[in-house]
Scaffold this motif. Sequence first.
Motif, PDB file in Angstrom:
ATOM      1  N   LYS A 222       9.993  39.786  49.680  1.00  0.00           N
ATOM      2  CA  LYS A 222      11.295  40.765  49.860  1.00  0.00           C
ATOM      3  C   LYS A 222      10.515  41.849  50.963  1.00  0.00           C
ATOM      4  N   GLY A 223      11.321  42.335  51.774  1.00  0.00           N
ATOM      5  CA  GLY A 223      11.172  43.559  52.205  1.00  0.00           C
ATOM      6  C   GLY A 223      11.108  43.371  53.839  1.00  0.00           C
ATOM      7  N   LYS A 224      11.066  44.703  54.521  1.00  0.00           N
ATOM      8  CA  LYS A 224      11.165  44.894  56.172  1.00  0.00           C
ATOM      9  C   LYS A 224       9.846  44.292  56.675  1.00  0.00           C
ATOM     10  N   LYS A 225       9.902  43.097  57.285  1.00  0.00           N
ATOM     11  CA  LYS A 225       8.725  42.335  58.012  1.00  0.00           C
ATOM     12  C   LYS A 225       8.086  43.383  58.998  1.00  0.00           C
ATOM     13  N   ALA A 226       6.544  43.581  58.775  1.00  0.00           N
ATOM     14  CA  ALA A 226       5.843  44.459  59.744  1.00  0.00           C
ATOM     15  C   ALA A 226       4.470  43.879  59.628  1.00  0.00           C
ATOM     16  N   ASP A 227       3.376  44.365  60.522  1.00  0.00           N
ATOM     17  CA  ASP A 227       2.016  44.409  60.496  1.00  0.00           C
ATOM     18  C   ASP A 227       1.591  45.773  60.302  1.00  0.00           C
ATOM     19  N   ASN A 228       0.199  45.855  59.884  1.00  0.00           N
ATOM     20  CA  ASN A 228      -0.375  47.261  59.774  1.00  0.00           C
ATOM     21  C   ASN A 228      -0.095  48.248  60.807  1.00  0.00           C
ATOM     22  N   ASN A 229      -0.388  47.693  62.140  1.00  0.00           N
ATOM     23  CA  ASN A 229      -0.217  48.471  63.242  1.00  0.00           C
ATOM     24  C   ASN A 229       1.326  49.175  63.125  1.00  0.00           C
ATOM     25  N   THR A 230       2.289  48.278  62.966  1.00  0.00           N
ATOM     26  CA  THR A 230       3.592  48.812  62.957  1.00  0.00           C
ATOM     27  C   THR A 230       3.785  49.890  61.742  1.00  0.00           C
ATOM     28  N   LEU A 231       3.588  49.439  60.646  1.00  0.00           N
ATOM     29  CA  LEU A 231       3.667  50.347  59.592  1.00  0.00           C
ATOM     30  C   LEU A 231       2.942  51.766  59.675  1.00  0.00           C
ATOM     31  N   MET A 232       1.827  51.813  60.391  1.00  0.00           N
ATOM     32  CA  MET A 232       0.801  52.946  60.740  1.00  0.00           C
ATOM     33  C   MET A 232       1.796  53.864  61.743  1.00  0.00           C
ATOM     34  N   ASN A 233       2.351  53.289  62.556  1.00  0.00           N
ATOM     35  CA  ASN A 233       3.188  54.136  63.671  1.00  0.00           C
ATOM     36  C   ASN A 233       4.253  54.605  63.146  1.00  0.00           C
ATOM     37  N   ALA A 234       4.925  53.745  62.399  1.00  0.00           N
ATOM     38  CA  ALA A 234       6.267  54.258  61.333  1.00  0.00           C
ATOM     39  C   ALA A 234       5.825  55.474  60.595  1.00  0.00           C
ATOM     40  N   LEU A 235       4.719  55.545  59.988  1.00  0.00           N
ATOM     41  CA  LEU A 235       4.010  56.347  58.970  1.00  0.00           C
ATOM     42  C   LEU A 235       4.018  57.782  59.803  1.00  0.00           C
ATOM     43  N   LYS A 236       3.199  57.616  60.832  1.00  0.00           N
ATOM     44  CA  LYS A 236       2.945  58.807  61.818  1.00  0.00           C
ATOM     45  C   LYS A 236       3.904  59.382  62.127  1.00  0.00           C
ATOM     46  N   GLU A 237       5.062  58.697  62.553  1.00  0.00           N
ATOM     47  CA  GLU A 237       6.387  59.200  63.101  1.00  0.00           C
ATOM     48  C   GLU A 237       6.912  59.871  61.914  1.00  0.00           C
ATOM     49  N   ARG A 238       6.976  59.462  60.747  1.00  0.00           N
ATOM     50  CA  ARG A 238       7.618  59.974  59.557  1.00  0.00           C
ATOM     51  C   ARG A 238       7.138  61.548  59.048  1.00  0.00           C
ATOM     52  N   MET A 239       5.551  61.099  59.386  1.00  0.00           N
ATOM     53  CA  MET A 239       4.757  62.339  58.712  1.00  0.00           C
ATOM     54  C   MET A 239       4.937  63.685  59.362  1.00  0.00           C
ATOM     55  N   LYS A 240       5.409  63.543  60.560  1.00  0.00           N
ATOM     56  CA  LYS A 240       5.820  64.799  61.734  1.00  0.00           C
ATOM     57  C   LYS A 240       6.530  65.523  60.735  1.00  0.00           C
ATOM     58  N   GLU A 241       7.274  65.237  59.699  1.00  0.00           N
ATOM     59  CA  GLU A 241       8.276  65.936  58.960  1.00  0.00           C
ATOM     60  C   GLU A 241       7.619  67.059  57.902  1.00  0.00           C
ATOM     61  N   VAL A 242       6.208  66.280  57.400  1.00  0.00           N
ATOM     62  CA  VAL A 242       5.224  67.024  56.480  1.00  0.00           C
ATOM     63  C   VAL A 242       4.152  67.056  57.069  1.00  0.00           C
ATOM     64  N   PRO A 243       3.722  67.701  57.975  1.00  0.00           N
ATOM     65  CA  PRO A 243       2.286  67.889  58.530  1.00  0.00           C
ATOM     66  C   PRO A 243       0.906  68.093  57.605  1.00  0.00           C
ATOM     67  N   ARG A 244       1.327  68.955  56.929  1.00  0.00           N
ATOM     68  CA  ARG A 244       0.403  69.236  55.870  1.00  0.00           C
ATOM     69  C   ARG A 244      -0.083  68.337  55.012  1.00  0.00           C
ATOM     70  N   PHE A 245       0.742  67.145  54.440  1.00  0.00           N
ATOM     71  CA  PHE A 245       0.463  66.280  53.638  1.00  0.00           C
ATOM     72  C   PHE A 245       0.363  64.941  54.493  1.00  0.00           C
ATOM     73  N   GLY A 246       0.655  64.824  55.499  1.00  0.00           N
ATOM     74  CA  GLY A 246       0.794  63.596  56.445  1.00  0.00           C
ATOM     75  C   GLY A 246      -0.434  62.798  56.149  1.00  0.00           C
ATOM     76  N   SER A 247      -1.628  63.010  56.316  1.00  0.00           N
ATOM     77  CA  SER A 247      -3.004  62.364  56.456  1.00  0.00           C
ATOM     78  C   SER A 247      -2.884  61.684  54.995  1.00  0.00           C
ATOM     79  N   VAL A 248      -2.919  62.729  54.004  1.00  0.00           N
ATOM     80  CA  VAL A 248      -2.761  62.053  52.440  1.00  0.00           C
ATOM     81  C   VAL A 248      -1.857  60.928  52.051  1.00  0.00           C
ATOM     82  N   LEU A 249      -0.566  61.159  52.657  1.00  0.00           N
ATOM     83  CA  LEU A 249       0.510  60.218  52.525  1.00  0.00           C
ATOM     84  C   LEU A 249       0.066  58.875  53.084  1.00  0.00           C
TER      85      LEU A 249
END
Length: 255
Positions: A222-249
């Motif tokens: 179950k889940g939205k199919k992706a590979d590690n690079n796809t997930l990393m890019n999605a996370l980097k885009e999302r973490m722009k909303e919380v730059p202080r905690f982005g790296s840790v998340l």
Amino acid sequence: MKTVISFLLTFMCTCYLHAQTIYITHGKIEYEKRLNIHRMLESRQDPDDPGDQTWIDNLKKNFPVAKNFYFDLYFDGNKTLYKPGREDAASVRQVPDWLLPPANDNTIYSELDKKIATSQKSIFENTYLIQDSIRQIRWRITPDTRTIAGFECRKAVGIIMDSVYVIAFYTEEIIPSGGPESFTGLPGMILGIAIPRINTTWFATKLEVIEVKPEQLVAPKKGKKADNNTLMNALKERMKEVPRFGSVLIWNSMI
């Protein structure tokens, strides 16, 4: 003559002890994942904001120092399945979900010989199904040892995601080169992991040498199919909303 006899006796004893060593190829390992809540909160604190410090201090008063989670690793030969285990019955004061890091209940199926893995991860409001190759870590094995769950383990250190320091402890008595989460690549089973930058450790509590049935070693589906690079890019885009905690998340999501 006495020297020769002494040498032969020593040699025979060594061979006997070596013959008594049992090498394990299948079974179930329980891991205790321990998240230091107070240190995590302190790492999120803005030193230039007195109000933020007060808020963090109040949270520390209301929540325990650490929170434990339990996971099971089933393994047989070159296949492993890591997934959530029993609940922590000792937790009196629960920690709310919004305070916990993402990807805290991963299920990971690994084929060690093929060096591929399928991971199911819950990250914020999404569930991802990550299909990719197993992470390659350049481990440095040290002479230090530690006993974990009754096994003498050798210490190794490595780096993931360019800058995150990982400490591992593995035993050669359990042959598959697997471990908790997506950690592999040492000459034996990893029974302990510590990642200081995310204030988290994983240590085996017990091993059960049991027959592992084929249905206990099945990849999540179950889940939205992706590979590690796809997930990393999605996370980097999302973490722009919380730059202080982005790296840790991101670090928590990608382990």
